[in-house]
Scaffold this active site. Structure first.
Site, PDB file in Angstrom:
ATOM      1  N   ILE A   1      46.027  40.320  38.700  1.00 47.84           N
ATOM      2  CA  ILE A   1      45.393  41.072  39.538  1.00 47.84           C
ATOM      3  C   ILE A   1      45.388  40.440  41.025  1.00 47.84           C
ATOM      4  O   ILE A   1      45.626  39.157  40.992  1.00 47.84           O
ATOM      5  CB  ILE A   1      43.655  41.198  38.861  1.00 47.84           C
ATOM      6  CG1 ILE A   1      42.986  40.039  38.978  1.00 47.84           C
ATOM      7  CG2 ILE A   1      44.085  41.920  37.466  1.00 47.84           C
ATOM      8  CD1 ILE A   1      41.674  40.237  38.570  1.00 47.84           C
ATOM      9  N   ASP A   2      44.832  41.166  41.940  1.00 46.64           N
ATOM     10  CA  ASP A   2      44.982  40.647  43.309  1.00 46.64           C
ATOM     11  C   ASP A   2      44.149  39.384  43.523  1.00 46.64           C
ATOM     12  O   ASP A   2      43.084  39.311  42.872  1.00 46.64           O
ATOM     13  CB  ASP A   2      44.573  41.599  44.206  1.00 46.64           C
ATOM     14  CG  ASP A   2      45.532  42.928  44.262  1.00 46.64           C
ATOM     15  OD1 ASP A   2      46.688  42.926  43.820  1.00 46.64           O
ATOM     16  OD2 ASP A   2      45.161  43.957  44.814  1.00 46.64           O
ATOM     17  N   LYS A   3      44.534  38.683  44.476  1.00 50.53           N
ATOM     18  CA  LYS A   3      43.690  37.496  44.765  1.00 50.53           C
ATOM     19  C   LYS A   3      42.173  37.819  45.151  1.00 50.53           C
ATOM     20  O   LYS A   3      41.252  37.348  44.884  1.00 50.53           O
ATOM     21  CB  LYS A   3      44.157  36.659  46.018  1.00 50.53           C
ATOM     22  CG  LYS A   3      43.693  35.617  46.556  1.00 50.53           C
ATOM     23  CD  LYS A   3      44.168  34.999  47.925  1.00 50.53           C
ATOM     24  CE  LYS A   3      43.294  33.916  48.495  1.00 50.53           C
ATOM     25  NZ  LYS A   3      43.859  33.578  49.585  1.00 50.53           N
TER      26      LYS A   3
ATOM     27  N   THR B   1      40.792  40.550  44.254  1.00 50.74           N
ATOM     28  CA  THR B   1      39.868  41.298  43.044  1.00 50.74           C
ATOM     29  C   THR B   1      39.322  40.398  42.381  1.00 50.74           C
ATOM     30  O   THR B   1      39.841  39.417  41.836  1.00 50.74           O
ATOM     31  CB  THR B   1      40.880  42.020  42.428  1.00 50.74           C
ATOM     32  OG1 THR B   1      41.604  42.954  43.648  1.00 50.74           O
ATOM     33  CG2 THR B   1      40.321  43.172  41.460  1.00 50.74           C
TER      34      THR B   1
END
Length: 255
Positions: A56-58, A60
């Site tokens: 998952i994105d940094k 997020t």
């Protein structure tokens, strides 16, 4: 000032580890910043060697699952590749969508511009599908549920942007990075604007639920990541003022 932990453990057994990570922490190595703090290295201090299954994105927060064996890694990876994993995200956006439900099928190309952003590209992009549901409007904001069917980089953020919406405090895809302040949403607020601390000053996107088939038992299992303190503070204030709660009914729906 209380320091936010990098992660909390949601579940672990001999085959998998499921954690709830904070916003701002990389899930794996980054080619642009090799020395940046990483979730996988921190979790391995507690559980030993792990196999990455997804990212998952940094920016997020929320659920990340790791495999502890090669067999578990193979099973989970196949589930993600086969789109058999059910993922639910919650996000707070600026403005109000004109739809209740939205199905987005728009190909995306990662690292598509000078800022290394993902861009919509029907010719060269990879298939990307997200289903969105409006949870409710809250003054200048709206809560939205996102169910991505694929796992492209920044998929939710770009699919929303292409439909005229930006997640609160998005540093890449929003021209409005204004943090959420109580003085902006509460009519009778008597504090000092100069001294006020934001309720939320980071990307308002949270990986809330993940449902997979256990790689050994075959049982279908679902995990939920509680909101982190900053996002939950916003949720409580918006619920108090606008009577909209993205977690309403969760207790009744829990098994």
């Amino acid at each position: 000032m209380k320091i936010t932990p990098d992660y909390t453990v949601i579940y672990s057994d001999d085959d998998i580890v499921v954690v709830n990570k904070r916003s701002g922490l990389l899930v794996a190595a980054d080619r642009y910043d090799a020395d940046a703090p990483r979730l996988d290295l921190e979790v391995e201090k507690e559980f030993g060697d792990l196999y990455a299954v997804h990212r998952i994105d940094k920016d997020t927060s929320g659920i990340v699952i790791y495999a502890r064996t090669a067999e578990a890694h193979r099973s989970l990876s196949m589930q993600f590749e086969g789109r058999e994993v059910h993922k639910v995200y919650h996000c707070l956006v600026n403005g109000h969508p004109l739809w209740q439900d939205l199905h987005v099928d728009l190909k995306l190309l990662a690292d598509g511009d000078a800022r290394h952003r993902t861009v919509a590209n029907q010719r060269y992009g990879k298939p990307a599908i997200t289903d969105f549901r409006l949870i409710g409007n809250c003054g200048p904001y709206s809560w939205i549920e996102a169910r991505p069917k694929t796992g492209r980089t920044h998929q939710i953020r770009v699919h929303l942007k292409e439909n005229g919406l930006a997640i609160v405090c998005d540093p890449l895809y929003s021209g409005n990075q204004k943090p959420v302040r109580l003085s902006d949403i509460k009519r009778k607020w008597n504090g000092d604007v100069e001294e006020e601390r934001p309720l939320l000053a980071r990307l308002a996107l949270h990986a809330y639920k993940l449902e997979v088939e256990h790689p050994v038992t075959g049982e279908r299992i679902s995990f939920t990541a509680p909101y982190p303190r900053d996002l939950d503070a916003v949720r409580k204030q918006l619920q108090k003022i606008f009577k909209v709660d993205p977690l309403a009914g969760e207790a009744e729906n829990a098994e």
